[in-house]
Scaffold this active site. Structure first.
Site, PDB file in Angstrom:
ATOM      1  N   GLY A 163      58.887  35.356 -50.466  1.00  0.00           N
ATOM      2  CA  GLY A 163      58.435  34.104 -51.047  1.00  0.00           C
ATOM      3  C   GLY A 163      56.942  33.918 -51.189  1.00  0.00           C
ATOM      4  O   GLY A 163      56.479  32.783 -51.297  1.00  0.00           O
ATOM      5  N   GLY A 164      56.157  34.968 -51.208  1.00  0.00           N
ATOM      6  CA  GLY A 164      54.724  34.798 -51.373  1.00  0.00           C
ATOM      7  C   GLY A 164      54.354  34.377 -52.779  1.00  0.00           C
ATOM      8  O   GLY A 164      55.159  34.478 -53.710  1.00  0.00           O
ATOM      9  N   ASN A 172      59.034  42.745 -55.894  1.00  0.00           N
ATOM     10  CA  ASN A 172      59.427  43.222 -54.563  1.00  0.00           C
ATOM     11  C   ASN A 172      60.264  44.494 -54.603  1.00  0.00           C
ATOM     12  O   ASN A 172      60.112  45.364 -53.751  1.00  0.00           O
ATOM     13  CB  ASN A 172      60.217  42.140 -53.826  1.00  0.00           C
ATOM     14  CG  ASN A 172      59.360  41.269 -52.928  1.00  0.00           C
ATOM     15  OD1 ASN A 172      59.851  40.644 -52.019  1.00  0.00           O
ATOM     16  ND2 ASN A 172      58.069  41.217 -53.189  1.00  0.00           N
ATOM     17  N   ASN A 212      64.386  40.399 -48.204  1.00  0.00           N
ATOM     18  CA  ASN A 212      63.080  40.520 -47.562  1.00  0.00           C
ATOM     19  C   ASN A 212      62.501  39.132 -47.343  1.00  0.00           C
ATOM     20  O   ASN A 212      62.399  38.345 -48.283  1.00  0.00           O
ATOM     21  CB  ASN A 212      62.151  41.352 -48.450  1.00  0.00           C
ATOM     22  CG  ASN A 212      60.717  41.371 -47.975  1.00  0.00           C
ATOM     23  OD1 ASN A 212      59.788  41.162 -48.727  1.00  0.00           O
ATOM     24  ND2 ASN A 212      60.524  41.637 -46.699  1.00  0.00           N
ATOM     25  N   LEU A 246      61.726  35.559 -47.206  1.00  0.00           N
ATOM     26  CA  LEU A 246      62.460  34.396 -47.717  1.00  0.00           C
ATOM     27  C   LEU A 246      63.820  34.822 -48.258  1.00  0.00           C
ATOM     28  O   LEU A 246      64.822  34.109 -48.100  1.00  0.00           O
ATOM     29  CB  LEU A 246      61.644  33.722 -48.816  1.00  0.00           C
ATOM     30  CG  LEU A 246      62.136  32.365 -49.313  1.00  0.00           C
ATOM     31  CD1 LEU A 246      61.937  31.281 -48.266  1.00  0.00           C
ATOM     32  CD2 LEU A 246      61.417  31.976 -50.606  1.00  0.00           C
ATOM     33  N   ARG A 267      49.744  39.240 -59.632  1.00  0.00           N
ATOM     34  CA  ARG A 267      50.311  38.187 -58.792  1.00  0.00           C
ATOM     35  C   ARG A 267      49.536  36.879 -58.939  1.00  0.00           C
ATOM     36  O   ARG A 267      50.126  35.794 -58.928  1.00  0.00           O
ATOM     37  CB  ARG A 267      50.324  38.645 -57.329  1.00  0.00           C
ATOM     38  CG  ARG A 267      51.287  39.791 -57.016  1.00  0.00           C
ATOM     39  CD  ARG A 267      52.725  39.329 -56.876  1.00  0.00           C
ATOM     40  NE  ARG A 267      52.934  38.477 -55.749  1.00  0.00           N
ATOM     41  CZ  ARG A 267      53.612  38.831 -54.644  1.00  0.00           C
ATOM     42  NH1 ARG A 267      54.120  40.034 -54.540  1.00  0.00           N
ATOM     43  NH2 ARG A 267      53.790  37.971 -53.656  1.00  0.00           N
ATOM     44  N   HIS A 294      54.927  43.973 -43.698  1.00  0.00           N
ATOM     45  CA  HIS A 294      56.043  43.106 -44.079  1.00  0.00           C
ATOM     46  C   HIS A 294      56.852  43.653 -45.248  1.00  0.00           C
ATOM     47  O   HIS A 294      57.917  43.140 -45.541  1.00  0.00           O
ATOM     48  CB  HIS A 294      55.473  41.727 -44.437  1.00  0.00           C
ATOM     49  CG  HIS A 294      56.474  40.620 -44.473  1.00  0.00           C
ATOM     50  ND1 HIS A 294      57.332  40.345 -43.421  1.00  0.00           N
ATOM     51  CD2 HIS A 294      56.758  39.692 -45.434  1.00  0.00           C
ATOM     52  CE1 HIS A 294      58.084  39.299 -43.725  1.00  0.00           C
ATOM     53  NE2 HIS A 294      57.759  38.898 -44.946  1.00  0.00           N
ATOM     54  N   TRP A 295      56.344  44.669 -45.926  1.00  0.00           N
ATOM     55  CA  TRP A 295      57.021  45.215 -47.103  1.00  0.00           C
ATOM     56  C   TRP A 295      57.541  46.623 -46.821  1.00  0.00           C
ATOM     57  O   TRP A 295      57.079  47.616 -47.381  1.00  0.00           O
ATOM     58  CB  TRP A 295      56.058  45.271 -48.290  1.00  0.00           C
ATOM     59  CG  TRP A 295      55.746  43.938 -48.890  1.00  0.00           C
ATOM     60  CD1 TRP A 295      56.370  42.749 -48.659  1.00  0.00           C
ATOM     61  CD2 TRP A 295      54.719  43.662 -49.852  1.00  0.00           C
ATOM     62  NE1 TRP A 295      55.805  41.744 -49.407  1.00  0.00           N
ATOM     63  CE2 TRP A 295      54.780  42.271 -50.148  1.00  0.00           C
ATOM     64  CE3 TRP A 295      53.749  44.439 -50.478  1.00  0.00           C
ATOM     65  CZ2 TRP A 295      53.910  41.657 -51.051  1.00  0.00           C
ATOM     66  CZ3 TRP A 295      52.884  43.829 -51.377  1.00  0.00           C
ATOM     67  CH2 TRP A 295      52.979  42.452 -51.663  1.00  0.00           C
TER      68      TRP A 295
END
Length: 300
Positions: free
Chosen positions: A51-52, A60, A119, A121, A200, A277-278
């Site tokens: 959710g970024g 993603n 991933n 959210l 982004r 986180h990825w």
């Protein structure tokens, strides 16, 4: 059948209306031949992104899609308010709204049951889907999932969540804020390119995107807050779950995995060192192999 190496965002993209609101998804691959038509079969994977700011299904999981599409029918949905999916009215917690949107999409596609890869959210959305639609969920792969953890040692909010909140805070978004946020996501800083930052930022800085982010964040407070505390309900999940964490995750730190592992009845945990986180990008080959083996029933 689509040649997997030729898959791109445009050729796999579709938009449908769910409850009168647009939902964008990507699709590729076909159900494996050994999967039948019974209620216990799941020849489809649904991938749910984080959710970024500026996030989308393709951002993603676009690189992973060809790999998974060689083995399963694979669907990647833009969560409500992200990518080209419209914001849902704020009548519930975001996880519930997104899970309902996924159920509506599956109905349109004639898909009864799916394995879920989520991933952040999207991990919380996957778990809410399994809780609210238990017969439609197969196995779950959750990477640093939102809502499922409590920080045992890490501060709250975490460094990554603070950067997320700062992006839209006064005096407003900036490219520098976007870069600071993205660099929190990964351990290997080489993954954060100028192209990624610009892409982004362009998606996240529009008025519509900022309004959607505020709506999403607001659903975790007030009257709908408790529905986002998935750790309270995780004991009800009967599905097999693979938890994947990056040891250097600065959004949902590794200590939170202890709560998830304790609450989920049929869970296993895999931790990647040198990973943020990825995991699907930083540990691309290992993540793909591990997830496919688990979804096929080989990892126990």
């Amino acid at each position: 059948m689509t040649v997997m190496s030729a898959l791109d965002a445009e050729s796999t993209s579709h938009i449908v209306e769910i409850g009168g609101l647009a939902v964008r998804y990507h699709e590729a691959g076909a159900s494996p031949a050994h999967v039948g038509d019974g209620p216990g079969d799941a020849g489809t994977i649904a991938m749910l992104h984080g959710g970024g700011p500026g996030a989308s299904a393709w951002s993603n999981f676009g690189r992973n899609l060809p790999v998974f599409a060689e083995h399963y029918r694979t669907v990647m949905m833009d969560l409500p308010g992200y990518g080209q999916s419209a914001v849902r009215p704020p009548t519930a917690n975001f996880f519930t709204l997104a899970a309902d949107a996924l159920a509506g999409l599956l109905d349109q596609l004639g898909i009864d049951k799916v394995h879920l890869i989520g991933n952040s959210l999207g991990g919380g959305t996957a778990l809410r889907f399994a809780l609210n639609y238990p017969k439609r969920a197969g196995r779950l792969v959750l990477m640093g999932p939102g809502g499922l953890t409590l920080n045992v040692f890490a501060p709250d909010p975490t460094e990554g969540v603070r950067r997320l909140m700062e992006f839209g805070a006064p005096p407003g978004p900036s490219r520098a804020k976007m870069e600071a946020f993205l660099r929190i996501m990964v351990h290997d800083q080489r993954l954060i390119t100028d192209e990624l930052i610009d892409e982004r930022y362009a998606l996240a800085s529009t008025p519509a995107a900022l309004a959607a982010m505020i709506a999403m964040g607001g659903s975790f407070f007030g009257e709908h807050a408790e529905d986002g505390m998935l750790w309270r309900e995780a004991h009800r999940v009967k599905h097999e779950v693979l938890l994947i964490w990056g040891r250097e995750d600065r959004v949902n730190p590794l200590d939170g995995a202890l709560i998830a592992l304790k609450q989920l009845r049929r869970a296993q945990l895999h931790v990647f060192g040198g990973c943020g986180h990825w995991a699907q990008l930083e540990k691309f080959d290992e993540f793909n192999e591990l997830s496919l083996r688990f979804l096929s029933g080989g990892a126990r």
